[in-house]
Design a protein around this motif. Structure first.
Motif, mmCIF file in Angstrom:
data_model
loop_
_atom_site.group_PDB
_atom_site.id
_atom_site.type_symbol
_atom_site.label_atom_id
_atom_site.label_comp_id
_atom_site.label_asym_id
_atom_site.label_seq_id
_atom_site.Cartn_x
_atom_site.Cartn_y
_atom_site.Cartn_z
ATOM 1 N N THR A 131 2.491 -5.622 13.461
ATOM 2 C CA THR A 131 1.971 -5.503 14.650
ATOM 3 C C THR A 131 3.250 -5.803 15.581
ATOM 4 O O THR A 131 4.102 -6.828 15.503
ATOM 5 C CB THR A 131 1.574 -6.372 15.626
ATOM 6 O OG1 THR A 131 0.177 -5.964 14.990
ATOM 7 C CG2 THR A 131 0.216 -5.918 16.995
ATOM 8 N N SER B 84 -0.879 2.694 24.874
ATOM 9 C CA SER B 84 -0.410 2.378 25.782
ATOM 10 C C SER B 84 -0.927 2.194 27.146
ATOM 11 O O SER B 84 -2.073 2.826 27.059
ATOM 12 C CB SER B 84 0.470 3.752 25.610
ATOM 13 O OG SER B 84 0.149 5.226 25.668
ATOM 14 N N GLN C 86 10.161 -7.204 23.743
ATOM 15 C CA GLN C 86 9.223 -6.960 22.894
ATOM 16 C C GLN C 86 8.654 -8.533 21.837
ATOM 17 O O GLN C 86 9.346 -8.952 21.894
ATOM 18 C CB GLN C 86 10.302 -5.871 22.679
ATOM 19 C CG GLN C 86 9.778 -4.717 21.223
ATOM 20 C CD GLN C 86 10.671 -4.467 20.886
ATOM 21 O OE1 GLN C 86 11.997 -4.130 20.188
ATOM 22 N NE2 GLN C 86 9.785 -2.587 20.740
ATOM 23 N N TYR D 298 -2.190 2.455 17.885
ATOM 24 C CA TYR D 298 -1.513 2.235 18.945
ATOM 25 C C TYR D 298 -2.007 2.750 19.704
ATOM 26 O O TYR D 298 -3.069 3.612 20.300
ATOM 27 C CB TYR D 298 -0.401 2.776 18.497
ATOM 28 C CG TYR D 298 0.365 4.295 19.337
ATOM 29 C CD1 TYR D 298 0.419 4.158 20.575
ATOM 30 C CD2 TYR D 298 0.226 5.234 18.378
ATOM 31 C CE1 TYR D 298 0.733 6.013 20.685
ATOM 32 C CE2 TYR D 298 0.659 6.834 19.179
ATOM 33 C CZ TYR D 298 0.700 6.615 20.486
ATOM 34 O OH TYR D 298 1.088 8.008 20.845
ATOM 35 N N ARG E 267 4.981 -4.801 19.697
ATOM 36 C CA ARG E 267 4.713 -4.645 21.109
ATOM 37 C C ARG E 267 5.653 -4.683 22.174
ATOM 38 O O ARG E 267 7.046 -5.198 22.037
ATOM 39 C CB ARG E 267 3.286 -5.325 21.654
ATOM 40 C CG ARG E 267 3.262 -5.610 23.102
ATOM 41 C CD ARG E 267 1.840 -6.254 23.435
ATOM 42 N NE ARG E 267 1.399 -5.875 24.639
ATOM 43 C CZ ARG E 267 0.651 -5.553 25.445
ATOM 44 N NH1 ARG E 267 -0.200 -5.000 23.843
ATOM 45 N NH2 ARG E 267 -0.089 -5.263 26.258
ATOM 46 N N THR E 268 6.191 -3.316 23.122
ATOM 47 C CA THR E 268 6.705 -3.278 24.305
ATOM 48 C C THR E 268 5.506 -3.590 25.103
ATOM 49 O O THR E 268 5.243 -2.997 25.323
ATOM 50 C CB THR E 268 7.765 -1.687 23.704
ATOM 51 O OG1 THR E 268 8.699 -1.847 23.142
ATOM 52 C CG2 THR E 268 8.570 -1.685 25.409
ATOM 53 N N GLU E 269 6.815 -5.144 25.472
ATOM 54 C CA GLU E 269 5.414 -5.391 27.439
ATOM 55 C C GLU E 269 6.872 -4.938 28.273
ATOM 56 O O GLU E 269 7.359 -6.771 28.383
ATOM 57 C CB GLU E 269 4.551 -6.043 27.280
ATOM 58 C CG GLU E 269 3.690 -6.766 28.035
ATOM 59 C CD GLU E 269 3.079 -6.821 28.447
ATOM 60 O OE1 GLU E 269 2.112 -5.987 29.638
ATOM 61 O OE2 GLU E 269 2.178 -5.966 27.668
ATOM 62 N N ARG F 290 -0.008 -0.692 15.585
ATOM 63 C CA ARG F 290 0.117 -1.203 14.320
ATOM 64 C C ARG F 290 0.745 -0.582 13.016
ATOM 65 O O ARG F 290 -0.452 0.427 12.806
ATOM 66 C CB ARG F 290 -0.934 -2.076 13.981
ATOM 67 C CG ARG F 290 -1.856 -2.975 15.387
ATOM 68 C CD ARG F 290 -3.412 -3.462 14.582
ATOM 69 N NE ARG F 290 -3.834 -2.273 15.196
ATOM 70 C CZ ARG F 290 -5.346 -1.810 14.057
ATOM 71 N NH1 ARG F 290 -4.515 -2.240 12.635
ATOM 72 N NH2 ARG F 290 -5.686 -0.659 14.103
ATOM 73 N N LEU G 168 10.067 -0.375 17.125
ATOM 74 C CA LEU G 168 8.239 -0.051 17.601
ATOM 75 C C LEU G 168 8.572 1.313 16.364
ATOM 76 O O LEU G 168 7.553 1.830 15.967
ATOM 77 C CB LEU G 168 8.458 0.538 18.877
ATOM 78 C CG LEU G 168 6.925 0.662 19.561
ATOM 79 C CD1 LEU G 168 6.439 -0.202 19.434
ATOM 80 C CD2 LEU G 168 7.101 1.186 20.212
ATOM 81 N N GLU H 258 1.874 -0.931 22.416
ATOM 82 C CA GLU H 258 1.392 -1.663 20.613
ATOM 83 C C GLU H 258 1.318 -0.897 20.073
ATOM 84 O O GLU H 258 0.351 0.141 20.445
ATOM 85 C CB GLU H 258 0.260 -2.939 21.224
ATOM 86 C CG GLU H 258 0.449 -3.485 20.164
ATOM 87 C CD GLU H 258 -0.790 -4.678 20.591
ATOM 88 O OE1 GLU H 258 -0.342 -5.567 21.564
ATOM 89 O OE2 GLU H 258 -1.691 -4.660 20.183
ATOM 90 N N PHE I 171 3.260 -1.697 29.374
ATOM 91 C CA PHE I 171 2.909 -1.253 27.600
ATOM 92 C C PHE I 171 2.119 -0.795 26.085
ATOM 93 O O PHE I 171 2.396 0.980 26.374
ATOM 94 C CB PHE I 171 2.689 -2.756 27.358
ATOM 95 C CG PHE I 171 0.396 -2.033 26.771
ATOM 96 C CD1 PHE I 171 0.310 -1.620 25.421
ATOM 97 C CD2 PHE I 171 -0.301 -1.588 27.614
ATOM 98 C CE1 PHE I 171 -0.881 -1.212 25.541
ATOM 99 C CE2 PHE I 171 -1.215 -0.992 27.255
ATOM 100 C CZ PHE I 171 -1.732 -0.632 26.824
#
Length: 385
Positions: free
Chosen positions: A256, A216, A264, A214, A258-260, A224, A192, A222, A220
């Protein structure tokens, strides 16, 4: 970079939802993230499908839990606790017979649900032991074997990865499965936080990453980034992966990430393009009970160039490039883990708000690790003594 008050969503349109709230210990201090375990109530890959042929077994592990995978004659995969109920010998050493698994020691046989189906020498009139071993919900997708190590009643409703590019004829997928000697949170932070591109200067050349923004939320984060080339020698596979092709074009890409929780993703879109040149899905599965080692699983889905067959010619170069980048990242995160082991706590002085947010997401969605025994036999609490 979009700024916002701590604890609020960092979105260009303003706050949307509260960010994840950090977990605290009994004294009110923010808990050490490296002592937070991953939530078991999700689907996690524990093996690559091709490593498990028909009527064979595979010894897998999740956070210290040993799991015996086996594929029946029908092709179906089963997951059982990796110990025989008789003498605790690993069932992964056993023999597959049709859809059952027989222990290698005394030949006790188990069905896919963990129930004992046969004890060959059981005397007549004797009752069979009432319990077998634990079974795990299991799913096979994307060339990986997933298990649900948490509460099985939650398995059906738990989110499962959706990866349309994996099956698309327009893409080819590269699969990764590597053990990394670090807490899984270091891996989330590494991908990230693109400010570490100096580490890859010998592979990517000089890159100037610019955080475009970004956002959050409780589960999550996210971000860019704009990746602007700034000269220097670049690995040939890097250009092929980012759709620069054979022309050596130097142009910025928008990345982009993203940690969801707990997965990831990363997408790379070249300047002027509508679709990503490649997409990455990754997750980091703890192997040991203290979760200081994890298995990184990654699916790199690469868009095929318009020239027929070019992707096959470029594949070895792309593979070499990705392995070089991963090796450098692994060196860095394992060094972070080594420092934590030596110091006994997290002494990081993080200044990047994006990483502070992802740490809160991982803390608030994780679970405290069991107390660790100390030298005198006393138990140390999950957040330290």
């Amino acid at each position: 970079m979009t700024q916002a008050r701590p604890g609020m969503d960092r979105s260009p349109d303003g706050p949307v939802e509260p960010a994840a709230q950090p977990r605290h210990d009994r004294r009110g201090a923010v808990a050490d993230l490296r002592r937070i375990g991953i939530d078991p109530d999700f689907w996690y890959p524990v093996a690559v499908s091709r490593k498990l042929p028909r009527e064979r077994t595979f010894a897998a592990v999740f956070a210290g839990e040993r799991i015996a995978l086996y594929r029946g004659r029908s092709g179906r995969v089963y997951a059982l606790e990796d110990r025989c109920a008789h003498r605790q010998v690993p069932l992964s050493l056993g023999v597959v017979e049709a859809e059952t698994l027989r222990c290698c020691y005394h030949a006790w046989a188990y069905r896919g649900n963990g129930h004992i189906s046969q004890i060959p020498y059981l005397p007549k009139g004797c009752e069979r032991p009432p319990r077998g071993v634990r079974s795990y919900p299991v799913r096979e997708a994307f060339g990986l074997v997933f298990v649900f190590p948490g509460d099985p009643a939650k398995a059906e409703a738990a989110p499962f990865p959706v990866l349309p590019e994996f099956h698309a004829a327009t893409h080819r997928t590269m699969t990764f499965s590597r053990t990394v000697r670090c807490h899984y949170s270091f891996m989330h932070e590494n991908l990230l936080d693109m400010n570490h591109q100096f580490l890859h200067r010998g592979v990517l050349g000089r890159i100037q990453p610019e955080l475009l923004g970004y956002e959050s939320g409780p589960r999550f984060v996210e971000a860019r980034y704009l990746f602007v080339p700034a000269g220097g020698k670049k690995d040939r596979g890097a250009g092929l992966l980012s759709a620069e092709g054979l022309g050596g074009r130097q142009s910025p890409d928008v990345v982009t990430i993203r940690t969801e929780y707990p997965y990831q993703t990363l997408q790379d879109v070249p300047d002027g393009a509508e679709l990503p040149a490649f997409s990455l899905w990754a997750t980091y599965v703890p192997e040991d009970a203290e979760q200081r080692t994890c298995r990184a699983y990654g699916l790199l889905m690469i868009a095929k160039p318009p020239v027929p067959g070019l992707i096959h010619l470029a594949w070895p170069l792309i593979r070499r490039f990705t392995e070089r980048v991963f090796a450098q990242d692994r060196m860095a995160v394992e060094a972070e883990q080594q420092a934590w082991d030596e110091q006994g706590e997290d002494r990081n002085h993080e200044v990047f708000p994006l990483i502070l947010d992802v740490r809160d997401v991982l803390r608030s969605n994780g679970v405290p690790l069991p107390p660790r025994p100390t030298v005198d036999g006393a138990a140390e609490g999950p957040f330290g003594s």
